[in-house]
Design a protein around this motif. Structure first.
Motif, mmCIF file in Angstrom:
data_model
loop_
_atom_site.group_PDB
_atom_site.id
_atom_site.type_symbol
_atom_site.label_atom_id
_atom_site.label_comp_id
_atom_site.label_asym_id
_atom_site.label_seq_id
_atom_site.Cartn_x
_atom_site.Cartn_y
_atom_site.Cartn_z
ATOM 1 N N UNK A 86 0.805 -1.228 0.000
ATOM 2 C CA UNK A 86 0.000 0.000 0.000
ATOM 3 C C UNK A 86 0.838 1.277 0.000
ATOM 4 N N UNK A 87 2.140 1.143 0.355
ATOM 5 C CA UNK A 87 2.930 2.367 0.545
ATOM 6 C C UNK A 87 4.127 2.430 -0.374
ATOM 7 N N UNK A 88 4.488 3.653 -0.723
ATOM 8 C CA UNK A 88 5.719 3.825 -1.469
ATOM 9 C C UNK A 88 6.908 3.576 -0.559
ATOM 10 N N UNK A 89 7.963 3.028 -1.184
ATOM 11 C CA UNK A 89 9.183 2.757 -0.424
ATOM 12 C C UNK A 89 9.860 4.079 -0.075
ATOM 13 N N UNK A 90 10.416 4.159 1.108
ATOM 14 C CA UNK A 90 11.287 5.292 1.455
ATOM 15 C C UNK A 90 10.578 6.621 1.526
ATOM 16 N N UNK A 91 9.394 6.673 2.022
ATOM 17 C CA UNK A 91 8.637 7.903 2.249
ATOM 18 C C UNK A 91 8.369 8.686 0.974
ATOM 19 N N UNK A 92 8.556 8.073 -0.176
ATOM 20 C CA UNK A 92 8.111 8.724 -1.404
ATOM 21 C C UNK A 92 6.613 8.912 -1.292
ATOM 22 N N UNK A 93 6.081 9.962 -1.946
ATOM 23 C CA UNK A 93 4.647 10.223 -1.780
ATOM 24 C C UNK A 93 3.949 10.211 -3.131
ATOM 25 N N UNK A 142 13.602 12.675 -10.314
ATOM 26 C CA UNK A 142 13.458 14.109 -10.053
ATOM 27 C C UNK A 142 12.156 14.707 -10.563
ATOM 28 N N UNK A 143 11.230 13.832 -11.004
ATOM 29 C CA UNK A 143 9.949 14.361 -11.491
ATOM 30 C C UNK A 143 9.036 14.643 -10.300
ATOM 31 N N UNK A 144 8.559 15.887 -10.201
ATOM 32 C CA UNK A 144 7.623 16.218 -9.109
ATOM 33 C C UNK A 144 6.300 16.746 -9.645
ATOM 34 N N UNK A 182 11.192 10.347 -5.205
ATOM 35 C CA UNK A 182 12.339 10.584 -4.331
ATOM 36 C C UNK A 182 11.860 11.311 -3.083
ATOM 37 N N UNK A 183 12.077 10.678 -1.925
ATOM 38 C CA UNK A 183 11.516 11.205 -0.682
ATOM 39 C C UNK A 183 11.978 12.639 -0.408
#
Ligand code: ADP
Ligand code: ZN
Ligand code: ZN
Length: 682
Positions: free
Chosen positions: A318-325, A496-498, A534-535
């Motif tokens: 359910x969650x992205x790895x490493x606090x990625x959102x 680096x895509x936000x 990227x977190x």
């Protein structure tokens, strides 16, 4: 259905052996199939009409058994038999089409040489340091425990790995492959697109140095394809990565099948034997009793419903790895966006969006603009008269490609230089209508002076190696704004895509194809999945959707990243409309010089099918034109065949499709027909 021919051989031949045999005046390569001698005996014992003599049963001899190659194993033959039967093709067509074409050109000596040369080339490879294995997140670890337990079952169940984009599904594939390899087995990993194989290959190669890894896809040279196929077949390759055709790789030690992005339409072959590699992977796993893992953030509704009913197992990340959102989704109501002039079309990008991109550029972050239409403009038109750049051979428009200065039809490939003036009235000011990626790229560069803009689509990546170098420049941070078609929305781990924006996704909301919403939702979720990986910079990552339908339920679900809610409403609609997965479909297509001939053929096929009692519960729709009715000068029509029972539909298809070649001959003017079982894109 069958295309078995009988030949004589002095030595007994093992089924699965390749052999050179005479066919008419030619010499061809065939495959020895499990012989059915009972059929021969029956033919020989049939009563002979009075006054006639029994024709002696003369068999032509096999020229040469290609026994330098170990025979294709029984489970491979069973897979091919199933494919032929299920998709209504001949056995020979399927068996030979899925083997490397080079194989058919060699005699036994040639084959033996190839195999020896391969073996000589095997280096006892320097086993470097394996890439660091990250410790699993608690979710991944729990998933692995469950999967490993199921994988050890005597008949492992097919399993859906449902995980949001960036939740570390690939890490789970790597761990399962590691277990398979440690047990001395081979792992088969399928990906939807050729352009996703290099990055996956890198990840696997880095993790398993010293292990033999081969790829199988249609961009290999014929010699490479043969070599890689041989590696798999001879049991030398431990890992096989490939696109849909790799589902037919011969793997003597098969221990695991992974289907990545299992929902992707490119798993369905669109000509010849129109098979679904995803569905065949599941069947193959069942035959070989090996685990099959279907991974996706947006599973196909077929797979989702199998997981809901328990036919497939399911594990969830359910969650992205490493606090990625996951990006926040913003719906931009295009009706409220001011236009340059009262009656002019809106600009490519709303001013708010341009603003948001500018901020990213200033911060050194990247933006991905997604538009599923390549070329400069889909149509060129003359404002002085009614001329439009229609294709003379198709019921479609030729697309304006500005850089190449040509008009090209994306259906038949016809192209010509852009006319200097309107061909009908001579007006010198002919104008592009609408927008493709090429025009978007130009407009973005104008709107954002100084920003580094790169376009990636089928046109910019035609030359070998360009896609790799273009992707590398994105990863290296040499690009501020990436403009692309769906090619850039899938799978890529852009760090680096936000900001991701869907420039014009509305047309898919109202398409005739009942799968269009499913596909659009998957595409938008996947596109959004490129942002916020990227977190360190993920906070504030966004996905923008420019739309005239901001209230649409599909967008509401997208806002919440709620695939399950979307799937539930879609499945309810499918159930009430009696559509898959609640019914089963086949599509009969016909092409002819005129629509009348095509329709008459389809109606005759329907009457033929209806003459069988098996058709009682089968529904035949009226023949209709597909979305592009005329292509390359031929009219296309299609007839949908629907049944609540897959088995009944299969029985009926097996009865009447063998009669279609004769029906075609009776309908002069039919150029081509094809039956498509479980069609996509109707
Ligand atoms: P998915 O396939 O679900 O989109 P990936 O497997 O590509 O996700 O993982 C997203 C990113 O997280 C990748 O860069 C991957 O290397 C990293 N990653 C995956 N699992 C872990 C883990 N357990 N620890 C640290 N990083 C991980
Ligand atoms: Zn004109
Ligand atoms: Zn055309």
């Amino acid at each position: 259905m069958s295309s078995l021919l009988t030949y004589a051989s002095e030595q007994p031949l093992v089924p699965g052996t390749l052999a050179r045999v005479p066919l008419g005046r030619r010499e061809v390569t065939g495959l020895v199939w499990d012989a059915d001698f009972a059929a021969l005996d029956a033919a020989a014992s049939e009563p002979v009409p009075e006054g006639e003599e029994r024709a002696p049963l003369v068999l032509r001899p096999v020229i040469e058994a290609l026994d330098a190659l170990p025979p294709l194993p029984a489970d491979w033959r069973a897979l091919v038999e199933f494919t032929a039967r299920y998709y209504q093709r001949s056995l020979g067509e399927v068996a030979l089409a899925v083997l490397p074409p080079e194989l058919r050109k060699l005699d036994n000596t040639g084959l033996a040489k190839r195999i020896k040369k391969k073996r000589d080339h095997l280096i006892p490879e320097a086993a470097g340091e394996p890439a660091q294995r990250p410790s699993l997140t608690p979710e991944q670890a729990a998933a692995m425990d469950t999967l490993a337990a199921w994988a050890a079952a005597p008949a492992p169940p097919p399993t859906l790995l449902f995980g949001v984009t960036g939740s570390g599904k690939t890490e789970v594939y790597l761990r399962l492959a590691e277990q398979a390899l440690a047990a001395g087995k081979q792992a088969l990993v399928l990906v939807p697109e050729i352009n996703l194989t290099p990055q996956l290959e890198q990840r696997f190669a880095a993790r398993f140095p010293g292990r033999r890894l081969v790829s199988l896809h249609s961009a290999l040279t014929p010699a490479q394809r043969l070599q890689h196929w041989l590696s798999a077949h001879l049991g030398e390759a431990d890992l096989v990565l490939g696109t849909r055709l790799a589902v037919f790789a011969s793997l003597p030690r098969l221990g695991l099948i992974v289907v990545d992005e299992e929902h992707d339409p490119s798993y369905k072959q669109q000509d010849g034997a129109r098979y679904s590699a995803r569905d065949l992977a599941v069947y193959r796993g069942h035959l070989a009793r090996v685990p099959v893992l279907l991974g996706s953030a947006t599973p196909s509704l077929e797979t989702w419903s199998h997981a809901q009913t328990g036919r497939y197992k399911q594990v969830t990340l359910t969650e992205r790895v490493g606090r990625g959102a996951l990006p926040a989704v913003r719906l931009l109501d295009m009706a409220t966006v001011p236009r340059p002039a009262p009656r002019s079309p809106p600009q490519a990008l709303a001013p708010q969006l341009v603003d948001a991109i500018q901020k990213r550029v200033a911060r050194g972050e990247q933006t991905l603009l997604f538009l599923n239409r390549r070329g400069f403009a889909p149509v060129l038109h003359c404002p002085a008269c009614t001329w439009k750049s229609g294709c003379p051979h198709c019921s479609s428009f030729r697309v304006f490609h500005k850089g190449e200065r040509i008009l090209r039809c994306h259906h038949c490939g016809t192209q010509e230089p852009v006319p200097r003036a309107c061909p009908d009235c001579g007006n010198l000011d002919i104008e592009p209508m609408g927008r493709g990626t090429e025009r978007l790229e130009e407009q973005v560069a104008e709107l954002l002076p100084g920003a580094r803009v790169l376009r990636i689509d089928a046109d910019t990546t035609r030359a070998k190696g360009t896609l790799e170098s273009q992707l590398a420049s994105v990863h290296a941070g040499d690009v501020d704004v990436l403009v692309g078609t769906q090619m850039v929305t899938k799978g890529h781990d852009f760090r680096r895509v936000t900001l991701v924006a869907a420039v014009n996704p509305d047309s898919a909301l109202f398409a005739a194809d009942f799968r269009a919403p499913e596909r659009l939702f998957a595409l938008l979720m996947q596109a959004g999945g490129r942002a916020g990986r990227d977190a360190d910079i993920a906070r504030g990552s966004e996905m923008w959707v420019q739309t005239y339908n901001p209230g649409h339920a599909l967008f509401e679900a997208l806002k919440k990243h709620d695939f399950a809610a979307f799937a539930t409403t879609q499945l309810a609609e499918r159930e009430s409309a009696g559509l898959p997965p609640y019914s089963h479909l086949a599509l009969l297509r016909a092409e002819a010089k005129t629509e009348d001939v095509a329709e008459a053929f389809l109606r005759a096929a329907r009457d033929l099918a209806k003459s069988y009692p098996e058709s009682a519960d089968v529904m035949f729709y009226a023949p209709v034109p597909p979305s592009v009715a005329k292509v390359a000068g031929f009219e296309r029509r299609q007839m949908l065949i629907e049944c609540a029972s897959r088995a009944t539909l299969q029985r009926l298809l097996a009865l009447f499709t063998p009669e279609l070649p004769a029906l075609k001959n009776a309908h002069r003017g039919i150029v081509r027909w094809a039956i498509d079982v479980d069609p996509l894109g109707i």
